[in-house]
Design a protein around this motif. Sequence first.
Motif, PDB file in Angstrom:
ATOM      1  N   ASP A 169       0.916  -1.146   0.200  1.00 34.68           N
ATOM      2  CA  ASP A 169       0.088  -0.021  -0.004  1.00 34.68           C
ATOM      3  C   ASP A 169       0.930   1.230   0.123  1.00 34.68           C
ATOM      4  O   ASP A 169       0.322   2.311   0.162  1.00 34.68           O
ATOM      5  CB  ASP A 169      -1.030  -0.026   1.032  1.00 34.68           C
TER       6      ASP A 169
ATOM      7  N   ASP B 115       0.369   5.565  -7.081  1.00 30.84           N
ATOM      8  CA  ASP B 115      -0.852   5.363  -7.546  1.00 30.84           C
ATOM      9  C   ASP B 115      -0.663   5.075  -9.313  1.00 30.84           C
ATOM     10  O   ASP B 115      -1.233   6.001 -10.048  1.00 30.84           O
ATOM     11  CB  ASP B 115      -2.126   6.307  -7.380  1.00 30.84           C
TER      12      ASP B 115
ATOM     13  N   TYR C 215      -1.098  -8.948  -4.301  1.00 29.72           N
ATOM     14  CA  TYR C 215      -1.735  -8.070  -3.345  1.00 29.72           C
ATOM     15  C   TYR C 215      -2.690  -6.926  -4.204  1.00 29.72           C
ATOM     16  O   TYR C 215      -2.575  -5.762  -3.867  1.00 29.72           O
ATOM     17  CB  TYR C 215      -0.795  -7.119  -2.703  1.00 29.72           C
TER      18      TYR C 215
ATOM     19  N   ALA D  89      -5.544  -6.112  -3.755  1.00 27.52           N
ATOM     20  CA  ALA D  89      -6.431  -5.290  -2.849  1.00 27.52           C
ATOM     21  C   ALA D  89      -5.594  -4.039  -2.170  1.00 27.52           C
ATOM     22  O   ALA D  89      -6.348  -2.904  -2.075  1.00 27.52           O
ATOM     23  CB  ALA D  89      -7.145  -6.319  -1.673  1.00 27.52           C
ATOM     24  N   GLN D  90      -4.523  -4.644  -1.756  1.00 31.18           N
ATOM     25  CA  GLN D  90      -3.691  -3.366  -1.020  1.00 31.18           C
ATOM     26  C   GLN D  90      -3.228  -2.442  -2.124  1.00 31.18           C
ATOM     27  O   GLN D  90      -3.280  -1.261  -1.792  1.00 31.18           O
ATOM     28  CB  GLN D  90      -2.529  -4.155  -0.314  1.00 31.18           C
TER      29      GLN D  90
ATOM     30  N   ASP E  24      -4.953  -1.429  -4.873  1.00 32.96           N
ATOM     31  CA  ASP E  24      -6.088  -0.859  -4.981  1.00 32.96           C
ATOM     32  C   ASP E  24      -6.514   0.213  -3.831  1.00 32.96           C
ATOM     33  O   ASP E  24      -6.839   1.268  -4.116  1.00 32.96           O
ATOM     34  CB  ASP E  24      -7.382  -1.713  -5.050  1.00 32.96           C
ATOM     35  N   ASP E  25      -6.036  -0.143  -2.575  1.00 30.09           N
ATOM     36  CA  ASP E  25      -6.281   0.924  -1.708  1.00 30.09           C
ATOM     37  C   ASP E  25      -5.296   2.023  -1.835  1.00 30.09           C
ATOM     38  O   ASP E  25      -5.572   3.207  -1.178  1.00 30.09           O
ATOM     39  CB  ASP E  25      -5.941   0.141  -0.227  1.00 30.09           C
ATOM     40  N   ALA E  26      -4.145   1.740  -2.227  1.00 35.38           N
ATOM     41  CA  ALA E  26      -3.162   2.703  -2.529  1.00 35.38           C
ATOM     42  C   ALA E  26      -3.458   3.589  -3.960  1.00 35.38           C
ATOM     43  O   ALA E  26      -2.598   4.439  -4.093  1.00 35.38           O
ATOM     44  CB  ALA E  26      -1.734   2.246  -2.698  1.00 35.38           C
ATOM     45  N   GLY E  27      -4.577   3.132  -4.660  1.00 36.62           N
ATOM     46  CA  GLY E  27      -4.902   3.904  -5.768  1.00 36.62           C
ATOM     47  C   GLY E  27      -3.964   3.258  -7.025  1.00 36.62           C
ATOM     48  O   GLY E  27      -4.062   3.850  -8.039  1.00 36.62           O
TER      49      GLY E  27
END
Length: 231
Positions: A154, A158, A169, A171-172, A174-177
């Motif tokens: 994360d 981005d 990873y 999902a992680q 995606d959380d970071a853009g």
Amino acid sequence: MILLAIDTSAIASAALIRFHESSGSGAGGAAVLASFATEDTRSHAEVLAPGIQTLLAEQGIAGREIARILVGVGPGPFTGLRSGIATARALAFAWNVPLDGVMSLDALAWDVVSDAQPGSEFVAAIDARRRELYWARYAADGTLLDGPHVTAPDELPDLRVYGAGAGLYPAQLDDAGATVAEGFEAAQPTASSLGLSAAARLAAGGPLLDTTPLYLRESDAQVPGPRKRAL
């Protein structure tokens, strides 16, 4: 001239590259003659030397015909990275040929630019274990802009992320853009791409690295302290 490329930053791989140094910039004067790459990320020491021997035998090339050796210097785990660098240093000494280092993530970036044509900045990333990634940031043409780094997923920028690290990873990221580049979720650096990227740099008159490994972490192995005195 014949180049031998080796990379063990993730998988164990080696390649023989035919290179015409006078062909100008780019990799138009370089071609892969033969290569091998494992899928296992933990058997480098067992397969690398026999694999190189097989490549040379199948192509009818003797060690003395190798003009230069190129080795991936990471980032990568200690054990695997040492196997490739130690093998490259031993062969360079035995054959009395020049030895250069190449950052292993440059091989992955070469594949991205050659195959995907991203058109904007991107990140190449592989598994660093411990829930972290080795990564570097590149311009659209594959020029290194930042890195290498080892961080949590994360913490990546981005951008589109290419390589096996991205596939681990999603999902992680995606959380970071960041976004995972489709088709590259399992991609690893290979000696073939490392050799072609280095050949392009040589043709353009660019510098290569020495063979100092890019571990990016302190070793888990520690020198034992002095024994405690018995009372």
